[in-house]
Design a protein around this motif. Structure first.
Motif, short mmCIF file in Angstrom:
data_model
loop_
_atom_site.label_atom_id
_atom_site.label_comp_id
_atom_site.label_asym_id
_atom_site.label_seq_id
_atom_site.Cartn_x
_atom_site.Cartn_y
_atom_site.Cartn_z
N UNK A 208 27.54 -7.52 50.93
CA UNK A 208 28.83 -7.07 50.41
C UNK A 208 29.21 -5.68 50.89
N UNK A 209 28.23 -4.96 51.42
CA UNK A 209 28.48 -3.61 51.93
C UNK A 209 28.75 -3.59 53.43
N UNK B 44 37.27 12.34 46.30
CA UNK B 44 36.49 11.74 47.41
C UNK B 44 36.80 12.42 48.72
N UNK B 45 38.08 12.60 49.03
CA UNK B 45 38.48 13.24 50.29
C UNK B 45 38.01 14.69 50.33
N UNK B 46 38.07 15.37 49.17
CA UNK B 46 37.65 16.76 49.14
C UNK B 46 36.19 16.94 49.50
N UNK B 47 35.34 16.08 48.95
CA UNK B 47 33.91 16.18 49.27
C UNK B 47 33.65 15.87 50.74
N UNK B 48 34.38 14.89 51.29
CA UNK B 48 34.23 14.57 52.71
C UNK B 48 34.64 15.75 53.58
N UNK B 49 35.76 16.37 53.23
CA UNK B 49 36.26 17.50 54.01
C UNK B 49 35.28 18.68 53.96
N UNK C 103 26.77 8.86 50.12
CA UNK C 103 25.91 7.85 49.50
C UNK C 103 25.91 7.91 47.99
N UNK C 104 25.38 9.00 47.43
CA UNK C 104 25.25 9.12 45.98
C UNK C 104 26.61 9.06 45.29
N UNK C 105 27.63 9.67 45.92
CA UNK C 105 28.96 9.70 45.31
C UNK C 105 29.74 8.40 45.52
N UNK C 106 29.18 7.48 46.30
CA UNK C 106 29.84 6.20 46.53
C UNK C 106 29.31 5.18 45.52
N UNK C 107 30.18 4.66 44.67
CA UNK C 107 29.76 3.83 43.54
C UNK C 107 28.97 2.61 43.98
N UNK C 108 29.43 1.91 45.04
CA UNK C 108 28.75 0.68 45.45
C UNK C 108 27.31 0.95 45.88
N UNK C 109 27.10 2.01 46.66
CA UNK C 109 25.74 2.33 47.10
C UNK C 109 24.90 2.78 45.92
N UNK D 252 20.33 1.89 42.23
CA UNK D 252 19.82 1.82 40.86
C UNK D 252 19.32 0.41 40.53
N UNK D 253 20.02 -0.58 41.07
CA UNK D 253 19.59 -1.97 40.84
C UNK D 253 18.23 -2.21 41.50
N UNK D 254 18.04 -1.66 42.69
CA UNK D 254 16.76 -1.83 43.38
C UNK D 254 15.62 -1.11 42.63
N UNK D 255 15.98 -0.05 41.94
CA UNK D 255 14.97 0.70 41.17
C UNK D 255 14.82 0.15 39.75
N UNK D 256 15.47 -0.99 39.49
CA UNK D 256 15.39 -1.66 38.19
C UNK D 256 15.95 -0.78 37.06
N UNK D 257 16.96 0.02 37.40
CA UNK D 257 17.62 0.81 36.37
C UNK D 257 18.92 0.12 36.01
N UNK D 258 19.13 -0.13 34.76
CA UNK D 258 20.33 -0.83 34.32
C UNK D 258 21.56 0.05 34.52
N UNK D 259 22.55 -0.52 35.20
CA UNK D 259 23.78 0.22 35.42
C UNK D 259 24.73 -0.06 34.26
N UNK D 260 25.25 1.01 33.69
CA UNK D 260 26.15 0.84 32.55
C UNK D 260 27.45 0.16 32.99
#
Length: 314
Positions: free
Chosen positions: A56-57, A242-247, A295-301, A306-314
């Protein structure tokens, strides 16, 4: 060991000085350098693993992000481990061929980094300004072509660097006043007129960097124009964040790289330790920040990690 001023066409080894004037702090400077390098490696490898595992990514944004992550890994790994050996183990010697190889990777992959920043800016422009045509404009075939062009440009323009240096005679000191084999630092050790070679290198770096920076600025100008016309204020603020952090990441890369480039041409009065320190920053800070910002600021990643680390996503 041969004398430092030995005259030979191609020296067997060079001696890396490190950060001039700060040799007594090398051990301590190495600690944050190593920490940032480890974050860069773990972060970029994680991005590559997550995008590869989740179909999906396999979208334009994440495919370009993977290209940027590979570039970051090569760029940081070509310099930081060797620099840390210098800081912590006092390993100053570097073989002539290894020096030329390191130089090629640094300059060619720095150019690729700039190219992938531009490609990602174009992707964001299409996604925000032409959302309904995003997947039809940026197909996988076109993404692959863009990636190949970026790589070929970096290789083509900077392959001459090691070739030119190999042909030069070196009859001065073998000491490189730097933490890695930077082209201009090695070129200054030659005992012939280096004017044309120096101008070629600085011109290529300036033209490529300036063109990429201008095109990125134009892309984000169109993006901001579209963002301010979005009907939802919440969506506008989210897009601006999002754009601000990229810039910010892009500005760090181009400001430090530009400072390093133009210091060779105009900064004769800038202390050597400041020049060398900032030259290290543009090879270390972007690979460190990119996994966090993209990466960290991108919701899908973030959710897939977190799913791979078995942490439940709210």
């Amino acid at each position: 060991m041969p004398p430092l001023n030995a005259s030979r066409h191609s020296p067997v080894t060079f001696l890396l000085m490190g950060i001039p004037g700060l040799e007594h702090l090398h051990v301590w400077i190495g600690i944050p350098f190593c920490s940032m390098y480890m974050v860069a490696v773990v972060g970029n490898v994680t991005i590559l693993a997550v995008v590869r595992a989740e179909r999906s990514l396999h979208e334009p944004m994440f495919l370009f992000l993977c290209m940027l992550s590979v570039t970051d890994l090569v760029l940081s790994t070509s310099t930081l481990p060797r620099t840390l050996c210098l800081f912590w183990l006092g390993a100053h010697d570097i073989a002539f061929d290894a020096c030329l190889a390191q130089m090629f990777f640094i300059h060619s992959f720095t150019t690729m980094e700039s190219g992938f920043f531009l490609a990602m800016a174009v992707d964001r422009y299409v996604a925000i300004c032409h959302p309904l045509r995003h997947t039809t404009i940026l197909t996988h075939a076109r993404i692959a072509i863009m990636g190949i062009i970026v790589v070929m440009r970096g290789v083509a323009f900077f392959s001459p660097h090691p070739i030119l240096l190999r042909k030069l005679p070196y009859c001065r000191t073998r000491i490189i006043a730097h933490t890695y084999c930077e082209f201009m630092a090695v070129l200054k050790l030659a005992c012939v007129d280096i004017g044309s070679t120096s101008h070629y290198s600085l011109s290529m770096a300036s033209i490529i960097g300036s063109c990429d920076a201008v095109l990125i600025a134009v892309s984000y100008a169109f993006i901001l124009h579209s963002v301010f016309h979005l009907p939802s204020r919440e969506t506008s603020f989210k897009a601006l964040g999002t754009c601000g952090s990229h810039v910010c990441v892009i500005l760090v890369f181009y400001s430090t790289a530009g400072f390093s480039i133009f210091t060779h041409r105009f900064g004769k009065n800038i202390p050597a330790h400041i020049h060398v320190f900032i030259a290290n920053m543009y090879l270390l800070v972007p690979p460190f920040l990119n996994p966090i910002v993209y990466g960290v600021r991108t919701k899908k990643i973030r959710e897939h990690v977190l799913k791979a680390l078995n942490v439940k996503v709210a």
